[in-house]
Design an enzyme around this catalytic site. Sequence first.
Site, PDB file in Angstrom:
ATOM      1  N   TYR A 172       0.862  -1.192   0.000  1.00  0.00           N
ATOM      2  CA  TYR A 172       0.000   0.000   0.000  1.00  0.00           C
ATOM      3  C   TYR A 172       0.887   1.227   0.000  1.00  0.00           C
ATOM      4  O   TYR A 172       1.832   1.324   0.784  1.00  0.00           O
ATOM      5  CB  TYR A 172      -0.878  -0.007   1.253  1.00  0.00           C
ATOM      6  CG  TYR A 172      -1.786   1.194   1.412  1.00  0.00           C
ATOM      7  CD1 TYR A 172      -2.837   1.427   0.524  1.00  0.00           C
ATOM      8  CD2 TYR A 172      -1.604   2.083   2.461  1.00  0.00           C
ATOM      9  CE1 TYR A 172      -3.683   2.524   0.683  1.00  0.00           C
ATOM     10  CE2 TYR A 172      -2.449   3.179   2.636  1.00  0.00           C
ATOM     11  CZ  TYR A 172      -3.483   3.397   1.741  1.00  0.00           C
ATOM     12  OH  TYR A 172      -4.321   4.472   1.913  1.00  0.00           O
TER      13      TYR A 172
ATOM     14  N   LYS B 150       4.310   8.875   8.933  1.00  0.00           N
ATOM     15  CA  LYS B 150       4.062   8.270  10.247  1.00  0.00           C
ATOM     16  C   LYS B 150       5.057   8.726  11.327  1.00  0.00           C
ATOM     17  O   LYS B 150       4.874   9.801  11.870  1.00  0.00           O
ATOM     18  CB  LYS B 150       3.958   6.753  10.091  1.00  0.00           C
ATOM     19  CG  LYS B 150       2.736   6.419   9.212  1.00  0.00           C
ATOM     20  CD  LYS B 150       2.334   4.964   9.114  1.00  0.00           C
ATOM     21  CE  LYS B 150       0.997   4.853   8.396  1.00  0.00           C
ATOM     22  NZ  LYS B 150       0.958   4.040   7.210  1.00  0.00           N
TER      23      LYS B 150
ATOM     24  N   ASP C 223       9.273   2.834  -0.151  1.00  0.00           N
ATOM     25  CA  ASP C 223       8.230   3.449   0.665  1.00  0.00           C
ATOM     26  C   ASP C 223       8.437   3.038   2.117  1.00  0.00           C
ATOM     27  O   ASP C 223       8.080   1.943   2.529  1.00  0.00           O
ATOM     28  CB  ASP C 223       6.848   3.019   0.155  1.00  0.00           C
ATOM     29  CG  ASP C 223       5.719   3.684   0.936  1.00  0.00           C
ATOM     30  OD1 ASP C 223       5.990   4.290   1.993  1.00  0.00           O
ATOM     31  OD2 ASP C 223       4.564   3.588   0.481  1.00  0.00           O
TER      32      ASP C 223
HETATM   33  C1  LIG Z   1       0.342   4.547   5.858  1.00  0.00           C
HETATM   34  C2  LIG Z   1       1.086   4.309   4.594  1.00  0.00           C
HETATM   35  C3  LIG Z   1       0.977   5.167   3.491  1.00  0.00           C
HETATM   36  C4  LIG Z   1      -0.036   6.281   3.433  1.00  0.00           C
HETATM   37  O1  LIG Z   1       0.207   7.258   4.390  1.00  0.00           O
HETATM   38  P1  LIG Z   1      -1.023   8.230   4.832  1.00  0.00           P
HETATM   39  O2  LIG Z   1      -0.358   9.203   5.749  1.00  0.00           O
HETATM   40  O3  LIG Z   1      -2.020   7.348   5.491  1.00  0.00           O
HETATM   41  O4  LIG Z   1      -1.545   8.850   3.583  1.00  0.00           O
HETATM   42  C5  LIG Z   1       1.797   4.961   2.400  1.00  0.00           C
HETATM   43  N1  LIG Z   1       2.680   3.950   2.378  1.00  0.00           N
HETATM   44  C6  LIG Z   1       2.813   3.096   3.418  1.00  0.00           C
HETATM   45  C7  LIG Z   1       3.826   2.019   3.352  1.00  0.00           C
HETATM   46  C8  LIG Z   1       2.009   3.238   4.548  1.00  0.00           C
HETATM   47  O5  LIG Z   1       2.115   2.358   5.557  1.00  0.00           O
END
Ligand SMILES: *Cc1c(COP(=O)(O)O)cnc(C)c1O
Length: 443
Positions: A146, A284, A251
């Site tokens: 994701y 995060k 990511d």
């Molecule tokens: C949470 C998450 C996102 C999206 O971040 P948001 O702040 O919720 O838009 C993208 N990539 C990864 C790996 C994530 O865990």
Amino acid sequence: MNDSSPRSRALFERAQAVIPGGVNSPVRAFRAVGGTPRFMARAQGAYLWDADGQCYIDYIGSWGPMILGHGHPAVLAAVESAAREALSFGAPTEREVELAEALVALLPGMEQVRLVNSGTEAAMTAIRLARGATGRSYIVKFEGCYHGHADALLVKAGSGLVAGALASGQGASAPAPTSAGVPPEVVQHTLVLPYNDCQALADVFARHGDAIAAVMMEPIAGNMNFVRASREFMAQARALSTQHGALLVIDEVMTGFRVALGGAQSLYARDIPGFAADITVLGKVIGGGMPLAALAAPREIMRHLAPLGPVYQAGTLSGNPVATACGLATLAQISAPGFYEALSARTQRLVDGLRGVAQAAGVPFSADSEGGMFGFFLLDQLPQDYASVMRTDTQAFNRLFHGALDRGVYFAPAFYEAGFVSAAHSDADIDATVAAVAEVLGG
Ligand SMILES: *Cc1c(COP(=O)(O)O)cnc(C)c1O
């Protein structure tokens, strides 16, 4: 099972009248596990209190950011003093520079940073930048990873998309895109491969090599619970990207500063000589609970971003003074010597404890952890890809989830989400959690 939560139930009713599904982010709705989501009222350290005054040991940590636990005094002091100075300027500030400098110092190979407000924005900008910098269109992503909810990335994504795919009768072999409202032509340049599949990756480069702008991946896929990229897979993604002039976009929105101070990349760099991402996506933990995310890359790539270059990106609240204060205060704490060793030991204690009680109860179980991130599966073996994760006995997971919740343990409400331990969790909290799970599995 929800009779003990009358206020949460009433609030959920009210919420459903004015907010679609009663929530502002789908996984919060408990659709995967059933029952009433707990409406939260306050938090301190490792604990949450819901609207009915019930206390929970928190293993979600706002889905990752709360690595210090809730209400850390140094973080609160920084936020409070920043808020008194200004809530927002829409103009550059010293704190943005400090945060960018701190991130660059910690992430190997990254020279510049652009701050944004969410991981979604950061990932969306990363692919636009990769496409702009290479002049190519294709993005390779992996099933179960994701990267936020940008249109082009909503193909076989994990997390909340899993419930949607299951509900609409799409299984692991769902056709792209995974969300309604995304025209097929918007995802026609998104190539989706099974995670950890070296052969599929080699094949896609053999076929489309000179048209691939980026390979994008979660280094530890936390949106299908906890699945590590194998060393071979990561090394191959790096080598093929370099060889074909594509950019490797890692990511680390979830893993960055969560699994190690240098992110998951620093773990791969131990085994893969010269390993670094071309673009790193962060979020995060770097905001410590405030809306803050970032992308980082070498200068040579970042020079394509506006106002220097032709790749447009902007944000009214980007680099917000309160959010950057919160992020800097959090980074200062997690940079203390020994922080990750202590956090890892705590997480390991949880994972070992859970494994022990599952074995004693004769329940199929496997688990893994790194730093303050963990995953457990009701499967005999750790899965290596999305299809294997989806073999989970969802009924068994849901019973475990609700049994734990009733006993004051707040795990993520879906079998495909990772869990998080904070520096505020004590050995006693971990042991109480393991005892609660033992009771659920043994009962
Ligand atoms: C949470 C998450 C996102 C999206 O971040 P948001 O702040 O919720 O838009 C993208 N990539 C990864 C790996 C994530 O865990």
